[in-house]
Design a protein around this motif. Structure first.
Motif, PDB file in Angstrom:
ATOM      1  N   SER A 115     -16.256  -3.214   0.474  1.00  0.00           N
ATOM      2  CA  SER A 115     -16.127  -2.287   1.600  1.00  0.00           C
ATOM      3  C   SER A 115     -15.346  -2.896   2.761  1.00  0.00           C
ATOM      4  O   SER A 115     -15.265  -2.282   3.821  1.00  0.00           O
ATOM      5  N   ASP A 116     -14.810  -4.090   2.590  1.00  0.00           N
ATOM      6  CA  ASP A 116     -13.950  -4.658   3.640  1.00  0.00           C
ATOM      7  C   ASP A 116     -12.587  -4.972   3.035  1.00  0.00           C
ATOM      8  O   ASP A 116     -12.492  -5.623   2.002  1.00  0.00           O
ATOM      9  N   TRP A 117     -11.555  -4.485   3.671  1.00  0.00           N
ATOM     10  CA  TRP A 117     -10.180  -4.634   3.174  1.00  0.00           C
ATOM     11  C   TRP A 117      -9.365  -5.429   4.180  1.00  0.00           C
ATOM     12  O   TRP A 117      -9.254  -5.031   5.340  1.00  0.00           O
ATOM     13  N   SER A 118      -8.742  -6.505   3.723  1.00  0.00           N
ATOM     14  CA  SER A 118      -7.883  -7.300   4.601  1.00  0.00           C
ATOM     15  C   SER A 118      -6.433  -6.881   4.431  1.00  0.00           C
ATOM     16  O   SER A 118      -5.856  -7.071   3.367  1.00  0.00           O
ATOM     17  N   LEU A 119      -5.881  -6.308   5.468  1.00  0.00           N
ATOM     18  CA  LEU A 119      -4.494  -5.843   5.419  1.00  0.00           C
ATOM     19  C   LEU A 119      -3.845  -6.077   6.777  1.00  0.00           C
ATOM     20  O   LEU A 119      -4.496  -5.959   7.809  1.00  0.00           O
ATOM     21  N   PRO A 120      -2.527  -6.379   6.772  1.00  0.00           N
ATOM     22  CA  PRO A 120      -1.841  -6.556   8.062  1.00  0.00           C
ATOM     23  C   PRO A 120      -1.606  -5.227   8.770  1.00  0.00           C
ATOM     24  O   PRO A 120      -1.593  -4.170   8.133  1.00  0.00           O
ATOM     25  N   ILE A 121      -1.417  -5.302  10.068  1.00  0.00           N
ATOM     26  CA  ILE A 121      -1.067  -4.104  10.821  1.00  0.00           C
ATOM     27  C   ILE A 121       0.377  -3.732  10.511  1.00  0.00           C
ATOM     28  O   ILE A 121       1.093  -4.482   9.858  1.00  0.00           O
ATOM     29  N   CYS A 122       0.772  -2.575  10.982  1.00  0.00           N
ATOM     30  CA  CYS A 122       2.110  -2.055  10.674  1.00  0.00           C
ATOM     31  C   CYS A 122       3.141  -2.657  11.627  1.00  0.00           C
ATOM     32  O   CYS A 122       3.149  -2.336  12.823  1.00  0.00           O
ATOM     33  N   THR A 123       4.000  -3.540  11.087  1.00  0.00           N
ATOM     34  CA  THR A 123       5.023  -4.188  11.924  1.00  0.00           C
ATOM     35  C   THR A 123       6.335  -4.240  11.143  1.00  0.00           C
ATOM     36  O   THR A 123       6.434  -3.714  10.043  1.00  0.00           O
ATOM     37  N   GLY A 124       7.293  -4.915  11.712  1.00  0.00           N
ATOM     38  CA  GLY A 124       8.547  -5.171  11.010  1.00  0.00           C
ATOM     39  C   GLY A 124       9.286  -3.918  10.639  1.00  0.00           C
ATOM     40  O   GLY A 124       9.274  -2.916  11.356  1.00  0.00           O
ATOM     41  N   GLY A 125       9.919  -3.942   9.479  1.00  0.00           N
ATOM     42  CA  GLY A 125      10.757  -2.842   9.055  1.00  0.00           C
ATOM     43  C   GLY A 125      10.001  -1.550   8.830  1.00  0.00           C
ATOM     44  O   GLY A 125      10.568  -0.461   8.924  1.00  0.00           O
ATOM     45  N   GLU A 126       8.699  -1.650   8.519  1.00  0.00           N
ATOM     46  CA  GLU A 126       7.926  -0.438   8.255  1.00  0.00           C
ATOM     47  C   GLU A 126       7.637   0.330   9.547  1.00  0.00           C
ATOM     48  O   GLU A 126       7.431   1.544   9.512  1.00  0.00           O
ATOM     49  N   THR A 170       0.307   4.330  17.345  1.00  0.00           N
ATOM     50  CA  THR A 170      -0.789   3.954  16.447  1.00  0.00           C
ATOM     51  C   THR A 170      -0.436   4.152  14.980  1.00  0.00           C
ATOM     52  O   THR A 170      -1.296   4.519  14.184  1.00  0.00           O
ATOM     53  N   GLN A 171       0.807   3.889  14.630  1.00  0.00           N
ATOM     54  CA  GLN A 171       1.211   4.064  13.230  1.00  0.00           C
ATOM     55  C   GLN A 171       0.391   3.173  12.287  1.00  0.00           C
ATOM     56  O   GLN A 171       0.267   1.968  12.524  1.00  0.00           O
ATOM     57  N   LYS A 172      -0.140   3.760  11.240  1.00  0.00           N
ATOM     58  CA  LYS A 172      -0.955   3.009  10.282  1.00  0.00           C
ATOM     59  C   LYS A 172      -0.078   2.455   9.159  1.00  0.00           C
ATOM     60  O   LYS A 172       0.922   3.060   8.789  1.00  0.00           O
ATOM     61  N   PRO A 173      -0.485   1.308   8.589  1.00  0.00           N
ATOM     62  CA  PRO A 173       0.312   0.718   7.498  1.00  0.00           C
ATOM     63  C   PRO A 173       0.196   1.549   6.218  1.00  0.00           C
ATOM     64  O   PRO A 173      -0.869   2.086   5.914  1.00  0.00           O
ATOM     65  N   GLU A 174       1.266   1.613   5.482  1.00  0.00           N
ATOM     66  CA  GLU A 174       1.249   2.377   4.230  1.00  0.00           C
ATOM     67  C   GLU A 174       0.279   1.767   3.227  1.00  0.00           C
ATOM     68  O   GLU A 174      -0.311   2.487   2.416  1.00  0.00           O
ATOM     69  N   ALA A 175       0.103   0.449   3.293  1.00  0.00           N
ATOM     70  CA  ALA A 175      -0.814  -0.204   2.348  1.00  0.00           C
ATOM     71  C   ALA A 175      -2.235   0.351   2.486  1.00  0.00           C
ATOM     72  O   ALA A 175      -2.971   0.475   1.503  1.00  0.00           O
ATOM     73  N   LEU A 176      -2.602   0.689   3.705  1.00  0.00           N
ATOM     74  CA  LEU A 176      -3.943   1.233   3.930  1.00  0.00           C
ATOM     75  C   LEU A 176      -4.086   2.591   3.252  1.00  0.00           C
ATOM     76  O   LEU A 176      -5.063   2.856   2.538  1.00  0.00           O
ATOM     77  N   LEU A 177      -3.087   3.443   3.442  1.00  0.00           N
ATOM     78  CA  LEU A 177      -3.137   4.775   2.835  1.00  0.00           C
ATOM     79  C   LEU A 177      -3.011   4.681   1.321  1.00  0.00           C
ATOM     80  O   LEU A 177      -3.606   5.474   0.583  1.00  0.00           O
ATOM     81  N   HIS A 178      -2.222   3.720   0.873  1.00  0.00           N
ATOM     82  CA  HIS A 178      -2.102   3.507  -0.578  1.00  0.00           C
ATOM     83  C   HIS A 178      -3.486   3.302  -1.185  1.00  0.00           C
ATOM     84  O   HIS A 178      -3.863   3.950  -2.161  1.00  0.00           O
ATOM     85  N   ARG A 179      -4.269   2.436  -0.589  1.00  0.00           N
ATOM     86  CA  ARG A 179      -5.577   2.139  -1.162  1.00  0.00           C
ATOM     87  C   ARG A 179      -6.513   3.338  -1.050  1.00  0.00           C
ATOM     88  O   ARG A 179      -7.278   3.625  -1.976  1.00  0.00           O
ATOM     89  N   VAL A 180      -6.457   4.023   0.076  1.00  0.00           N
ATOM     90  CA  VAL A 180      -7.309   5.201   0.256  1.00  0.00           C
ATOM     91  C   VAL A 180      -6.990   6.260  -0.799  1.00  0.00           C
ATOM     92  O   VAL A 180      -7.893   6.806  -1.453  1.00  0.00           O
ATOM     93  N   LEU A 181      -5.710   6.541  -0.975  1.00  0.00           N
ATOM     94  CA  LEU A 181      -5.330   7.605  -1.900  1.00  0.00           C
ATOM     95  C   LEU A 181      -5.562   7.184  -3.349  1.00  0.00           C
ATOM     96  O   LEU A 181      -5.963   7.997  -4.184  1.00  0.00           O
ATOM     97  N   MET A 182      -5.317   5.917  -3.656  1.00  0.00           N
ATOM     98  CA  MET A 182      -5.588   5.427  -5.008  1.00  0.00           C
ATOM     99  C   MET A 182      -7.073   5.485  -5.320  1.00  0.00           C
ATOM    100  O   MET A 182      -7.476   5.728  -6.450  1.00  0.00           O
ATOM    101  N   ALA A 183      -7.906   5.229  -4.322  1.00  0.00           N
ATOM    102  CA  ALA A 183      -9.354   5.180  -4.550  1.00  0.00           C
ATOM    103  C   ALA A 183      -9.947   6.566  -4.754  1.00  0.00           C
ATOM    104  O   ALA A 183     -10.781   6.765  -5.634  1.00  0.00           O
TER     105      ALA A 183
END
Lengths: 369, 369
Positions: free
Chosen positions: B180-191, B203-216
């Motif tokens: 229930s705890d996910w380690s992911l970087p905040i949205c920076t750089g080219g994204e 407050t743009q969210k990182p795509e990696a976060l949504l990737h995991r949510v939608l995959m789950a």
DNA sequence: TTCCGTGCTGAATCGTAGA
DNA sequence: TTCTACGATTCAGCACGGA
């Protein structure tokens, strides 16, 4: 902090028989008998209102010993909310104006507790995640492994001058700021209290968790109250760290275990529980650097990039083309910033290199010691 | 799942112009025009109600660009609660019976949202911690670094047969159950989307976060709705993963950016590929050995030859007659060396033998693994 | 081309003692 | 209680430019 200050904090308004004691009874009643505005910190581990139905079994069909105690049963959310309002209101009364409260919970109850804290006027400072390094797996494979619990840290009021031992937390994390997520194992092994070979309490918290909570938000001599004392983890750690404690527990069996446990705890010696701060260092006026010849009157100060400069005067003030004042005032002024730490902003030239005047201050302090 | 089942799921009850579209307008109004019971999953990133006052500066005097947008301003908690009730009620209507909702928030708002979810009859499945690997520090040293945000995952009703792709999550976590705890970087750089060199959305969210949510919690062809679409991270990831999406956004500027962004996304072929990365060994601060009771406050550390010693303090720093600091600093200091690995230099006495504290660290790591 | 130092930035409820 | 002045306080990651 001086010894006298510790003693003053420690005395509080309590009758001798209130502190370093376990009080048997309902926490709202017992708190109602304690003096108002007398407690520095509350740590609370209230019933989670787990709403479990049926029993849970592992893949090998062994039964999971879950929380099915009477104290965790509530009719509905409204009943749980009334319960929460009652004990938080009592907490609010006994807390000092600058006191803080920590509450630990899971998703079953923590949202209700957090909202109620805000409704009652508490001011949330952080939510802190206890990330369990060894959580119980999810046996059914229908959810994520429930691998954390949430703690809410709140002050009694918005503008409280609450205690936060920043330097201690930083030291505990090898020199980096302590984050809002803490990785700690659950309470197992020798630390887990047993009775007749079975765990004595279903939700015993690890001492490491309380160690960090108490180190972060209290000082030696402070009074720490736990309204859901259980088997007394808060009291045991508080005693070891030189804090005074008040435990309230309804169940005589838990209370007996807690008393026995805390009696065996020895208090750590004073130096070990000292709270590190930077304010312990004596104040050194910039003028004393001039007095001691570390900086010459008329000498030029520069910022790190040599974008700005200012001239030192014999009285320790500094001057630019259009203003004069302290190193801080002029540092802020040239940058157009609202404030500035002149000690780290300004530099002097020594052997063709820029040296922060803070380095010179360190020399003075070393001489003074 | 069969191809037919996918197609049935995908068709839903929507008119052609409702799905894979961004709807400009207030989310409660727009959701009110969508068919009831038609959405598989909602991901919502509502305003957090931050209540910031004044400006915040970094130690170098630069200003922090905080969230000061009008959409994050509410009169009081009551107004925020009404807002929350309104949009969650609309979400409840458009969700299928077995649908789920994800809400992300911080301690400012998430407790109120969670309590309201429960009050409205949603059933919380997990709270999931997004642990930021690179959060903004706490600049004033008055609190813990706010290093995480909280997501609540809830089904529309208690007995819902909700979607949870257990095996996908397990695969994504190198064969271990996803926690229930996910380690992911905040949205920076080219994204991070920019306009005129500045961040397009605060407050743009990182795509990696949504990737995991939608995959789950969703399947290919599912309809995913985001009522606070912003710059469209949910839509971009949903499109790439073969989900259908509905975005609702009030601000025309954000909406334009989102449309442009999603147009450029290509749909992934078949199963999305995840590259598993081997994690470094977890960092263990010396202080956590003290917290866990593996080293006692006040205990003495020795080097292998017992030439030097130092005393352990409760905060994990160590002290000698004339200095204090980390195990590394003091190890270097006593030797007069420029640097020292305190883990291998210092030892504790156990059963009359010296044991390197690195051995104790290994125990902690073994527990964490 | 690579390496390294500098600069910038991110959902943030971010002082306190003494007069 | 209010005001003033002191002076404390940051981590990770990316971009950029010079060596």
């Amino acid at each position: 902090m001086s010894t006298v200050a510790v003693m003053v904090r420690a005395m509080g308004d309590f009758p001798d028989n209130a502190v370093d004691q376990l009080h048997l009874g309902d926490c709202v009643e017992v708190m109602g008998r304690l003096p108002a505005g007398s407690v520095d910190m509350v740590f609370a581990d209230p019933p989670y209102n787990l709403q479990l139905s049926g029993d849970l079994r592992r893949p090998d069909n062994s039964a999971v010993d879950g929380v099915d105690d009477e104290w965790d049963k509530f009719q509905d959310f409204a009943a749980y909310d009334r319960f929460t309002t009652d004990w938080l209101t009592a907490v609010r009364r006994v807390l000092k104006e600058d006191g803080t409260v920590w509450v630990i919970g899971s998703y079953h109850n923590v949202f209700r507790v957090g909202a109620k804290l805000q409704d009652l006027g508490f001011w949330i400072l952080n939510d802190v995640i206890w990330r369990k390094t060894n959580p119980m797996p999810n046996f059914r494979g229908r959810r994520f492994t429930n691998a954390h619990e949430t703690m809410i840290w709140a002050s009694r009021r918005q503008d409280a001058r609450y205690t936060f031992n920043y330097e201690s937390m930083k030291a505990l994390n090898d020199g980096l700021q302590m984050r809002s997520d803490w990785s700690l194992p659950i309470c197992t092994g020798g630390e887990r209290l047993k009775r007749d070979g079975r765990k004595a309490h279903p939700t015993q918290k690890p001492e490491a968790l309380l160690h960090r909570v108490l180190m972060a938000g209290s000082r030696p001599g402070d009074v720490v109250l736990d309204p859901f004392f259980g088997t007394g983890t808060t009291g045991a750690v508080a005693k070891r760290l030189g804090r005074r404690w008040i435990g309230i527990e309804r169940d005589p069996d838990y209370a007996a275990i807690a008393r026995e446990r805390i009696d065996q705890v020895t208090v750590a010696e004073g130096a070990a529980v000292h709270i590190a701060t930077r304010r312990d260092e004596p104040r050194v006026p910039f003028g004393s650097l001039v007095e001691r010849g570390l900086v010459r009157p008329g000498e030029i100060l520069f910022d790190q990039q040599r974008r700005w400069s200012a001239k030192v005067r014999a009285d320790g003030s500094v001057i630019t083309a259009d203003s004069k004042g302290s190193i801080h005032q002029i540092g802020a002024s040239v940058q157009g910033a609202p404030a500035c730490n002149g000690w780290t902003f300004w530099h002097v030239e020594r052997q063709k290199r820029l040296v922060a005047i803070d380095v010179l201050r360190q020399k003075v302090r070393a001489e003074m010691a």
